[in-house]
Every structure is written in structure tokens, then in C-alpha cells.
Scaffold this active site. Structure first.
Site, PDB file in Angstrom:
ATOM      1  N   CYS A  22       0.719  -1.150   0.114  1.00 50.35           N
ATOM      2  CA  CYS A  22       0.016  -0.103  -0.151  1.00 50.35           C
ATOM      3  C   CYS A  22       0.854   1.153   0.076  1.00 50.35           C
ATOM      4  O   CYS A  22       2.039   1.313   0.487  1.00 50.35           O
ATOM      5  CB  CYS A  22      -0.925   0.024   1.189  1.00 50.35           C
ATOM      6  SG  CYS A  22      -1.957  -1.201   1.331  1.00 50.35           S
ATOM      7  N   GLU A  42       0.919   3.735   2.038  1.00 47.73           N
ATOM      8  CA  GLU A  42       1.300   3.924   3.323  1.00 47.73           C
ATOM      9  C   GLU A  42       2.636   3.439   3.793  1.00 47.73           C
ATOM     10  O   GLU A  42       3.520   3.954   4.252  1.00 47.73           O
ATOM     11  CB  GLU A  42       0.314   3.974   4.494  1.00 47.73           C
ATOM     12  CG  GLU A  42      -0.901   4.671   4.122  1.00 47.73           C
ATOM     13  CD  GLU A  42      -2.217   3.906   3.538  1.00 47.73           C
ATOM     14  OE1 GLU A  42      -3.248   4.160   3.877  1.00 47.73           O
ATOM     15  OE2 GLU A  42      -1.799   3.276   2.413  1.00 47.73           O
ATOM     16  N   CYS A  68      -1.992  -1.875   7.135  1.00 50.95           N
ATOM     17  CA  CYS A  68      -1.245  -0.739   7.247  1.00 50.95           C
ATOM     18  C   CYS A  68      -1.389  -0.068   8.607  1.00 50.95           C
ATOM     19  O   CYS A  68      -0.511   0.199   9.669  1.00 50.95           O
ATOM     20  CB  CYS A  68      -1.685   0.295   6.416  1.00 50.95           C
ATOM     21  SG  CYS A  68      -1.202   0.094   4.552  1.00 50.95           S
ATOM     22  N   ARG A  96     -11.226  10.400  -5.502  1.00 53.01           N
ATOM     23  CA  ARG A  96     -11.575   9.879  -4.385  1.00 53.01           C
ATOM     24  C   ARG A  96     -11.467  10.535  -3.044  1.00 53.01           C
ATOM     25  O   ARG A  96     -12.057  10.014  -2.203  1.00 53.01           O
ATOM     26  CB  ARG A  96     -11.194   8.164  -4.506  1.00 53.01           C
ATOM     27  CG  ARG A  96     -11.875   7.336  -5.620  1.00 53.01           C
ATOM     28  CD  ARG A  96     -11.063   5.843  -5.164  1.00 53.01           C
ATOM     29  NE  ARG A  96     -10.048   5.635  -5.565  1.00 53.01           N
ATOM     30  CZ  ARG A  96      -9.039   4.663  -5.232  1.00 53.01           C
ATOM     31  NH1 ARG A  96      -9.622   3.921  -4.261  1.00 53.01           N
ATOM     32  NH2 ARG A  96      -7.867   4.716  -5.728  1.00 53.01           N
ATOM     33  N   TYR A 155      -3.067  -6.885  18.981  1.00 52.94           N
ATOM     34  CA  TYR A 155      -1.946  -7.254  19.117  1.00 52.94           C
ATOM     35  C   TYR A 155      -0.645  -6.145  18.997  1.00 52.94           C
ATOM     36  O   TYR A 155      -0.576  -5.743  17.811  1.00 52.94           O
ATOM     37  CB  TYR A 155      -1.427  -8.427  18.442  1.00 52.94           C
ATOM     38  CG  TYR A 155       0.084  -9.118  18.438  1.00 52.94           C
ATOM     39  CD1 TYR A 155       0.589  -9.745  19.735  1.00 52.94           C
ATOM     40  CD2 TYR A 155       0.777  -8.862  17.648  1.00 52.94           C
ATOM     41  CE1 TYR A 155       1.668 -10.311  19.817  1.00 52.94           C
ATOM     42  CE2 TYR A 155       2.222  -9.291  17.863  1.00 52.94           C
ATOM     43  CZ  TYR A 155       2.674  -9.928  18.960  1.00 52.94           C
ATOM     44  OH  TYR A 155       4.045 -10.416  19.088  1.00 52.94           O
TER      45      TYR A 155
END
Length: 226
Positions: free
Chosen positions: A54, A56, A91, A82, A125
Site C-alpha cells: 500500500c 502508506e 497498514c 476519491r 496485538y
């Protein structure tokens, strides 16, 4: 939280890069991340059927390549108008592990807002070996008092704070001031136990804070200016 001026710059950078992507389906999302020195690092995603990264995650790599160790804010935007888009689950987990105090920009009905990444991924987690250095934020008006050692305590609500080294960041400071510091202790107190003036100030800062809130009284000191 409403974005501060510096955080809006990150959102604007992501959206501007997204508008430039054109019709290449391999690069459909742009991301921008700001480090503690005020530098903005930009990247785009790389689509692939086996799970390309991605935008990020690419931005995290770009920032690391530029020598950025700590990131303050990140935003992603989609192509073809968008606009701002929230980070996916993967991410969010990576951001939490490597930059546990980063703020992520997400869309809302009233416009862009920024949220601590822990709020986007509650009860998750936490990878113990990531060892991302903590960031502790102050309003910029406290800059001189903190550096001079005049202000050595603060009270926080709904903000996980642990003792140990941290980078003290002064939000929206014109020079992106930040110093090395240490959280000495964290003790619990209650809103109802504070004096009226202090309680009013906290309620103004935390408008959603209930009357029976348990707060953190944080003691700290500055180590050395960067």
C-alpha cells in the site's frame, strides 16, 4: 480531532499527489507522511496480484530512506477524485508497531480528522520487538516552560503513557521544535479530585471527557535539545 495546520499540509500533499496519478491502475493511491522535523515524504502504492504494498507502507520506506526515524502524521488519498481514504488493517498494524504515536488522517462526515493509530486498531496485538520510540505531544505554548524545566508535570486523559524515554513534540510549532525527554512516572488521579480551575481547563481540552474520568498525572524532564 480537527487537523492542525501542519496536519492539513500532510493531507493536502497526499491529495495533490493522488490527483497526479492519472489512469495507471498499478498506482491508484498516494500517501504522505510528516516526520518530527517537518519534512513530508510522499509515495504511491504498487499494485500486484500477490499483494503489492500500500502507499502508506511505501511512504514508511521512503521516510526511512531519507533518515526519518519518527513520523507524526500520515494520510492517504485515492486517484480519480476519491479523496482521503483510511488505512487498511495491515497498514494500521504496521503503523502501530513502528510508529505507535502517529496520527492518521481519515475522512468523516464533517471533513478530514486525525486519529491516533491506536484508536483505529483497539485491542490489537502489539509487536513487542518493533521498539518504536514514543512521542509525547505538547501544545506549542508550553515550549519555553518545558525546555526551561519550569513545567515538569501534565495531566492526560485517554492517552496511554508509559515511563521511559520519549521525544517531546510541540504541536504546530513554526520550527517543528522537539527535544529528547523522559517520562519519569505516571500516576492515576481523578477528575473530581482536581481543583475547579484545573478541571475546567481539562474539560475544555477534552470535551468528551466524562465527570468520573480517571486521569494520568505524568512527571517528566527534558534530556537534551536536538
Amino acid at each position: 480531532m480537527e487537523p492542525l495546520e501542519t496536519e492539513r499540509r500532510v493531507i493536502d500533499a497526499a491529495e495533490a499527489l493522488a490527483r497526479s496519478l492519472g489512469d495507471n491502475e498499478n498506482h491508484a493511491v498516494a500517501a504522505a507522511a510528516m516526520d518530527v522535523d517537518g519534512r513530508i515524504h510522499q509515495a504511491v502504492n504498487l499494485y500486484h496480484f500477490n499483494g503489492g504494498p500500500c502507499a502508506e507502507l511505501v511512504a514508511l520506506g521512503v521516510a526511512a530512506t531519507a533518515g526519518a526515524v519518527q513520523l507524526l502524521t500520515i494520510a492517504a488519498a485515492g486517484d480519480r477524485g476519491r479523496g482521503l481514504i483510511p488505512p487498511c488493517g495491515r497498514c494500521r498494524q504496521v503503523l502501530l508497531d513502528h510508529h505507535p504515536d502517529i496520527l492518521a488522517a481519515v475522512p468523516s462526515e464533517s471533513g478530514p480528522v486525525v486519529r491516533p493509530v491506536r484508536k483505529l486498531l483497539p485491542d490489537t496485538y502489539f509487536y513487542p520487538d518493533a521498539r518504536g520510540r514514543r512521542i509525547f505531544r505538547f501544545n506549542k505554548r508550553y515550549h519555553d516552560a518545558v525546555l526551561a524545566g519550569v513545567k515538569t508535570t501534565t495531566i492526560r486523559w485517554d492517552e496511554p503513557v508509559t515511563a521511559g524515554p520519549a521525544t517531546f513534540v510541540f504541536e504546530d510549532h513554526p520550527e517543528f521544535a522537539h527535544v529528547d525527554g523522559e517520562i519519569i512516572s505516571v500516576e492515576q488521579t481523578r477528575l473530581q479530585d482536581l481543583d475547579a480551575e484545573h478541571a475546567r481547563g481539562l474539560k475544555a481540552h477534552y470535551p468528551l471527557m466524562p465527570e468520573d474520568s480517571v486521569l494520568s498525572r505524568v512527571s517528566f524532564h527534558v534530556q537534551a535539545a536536538r
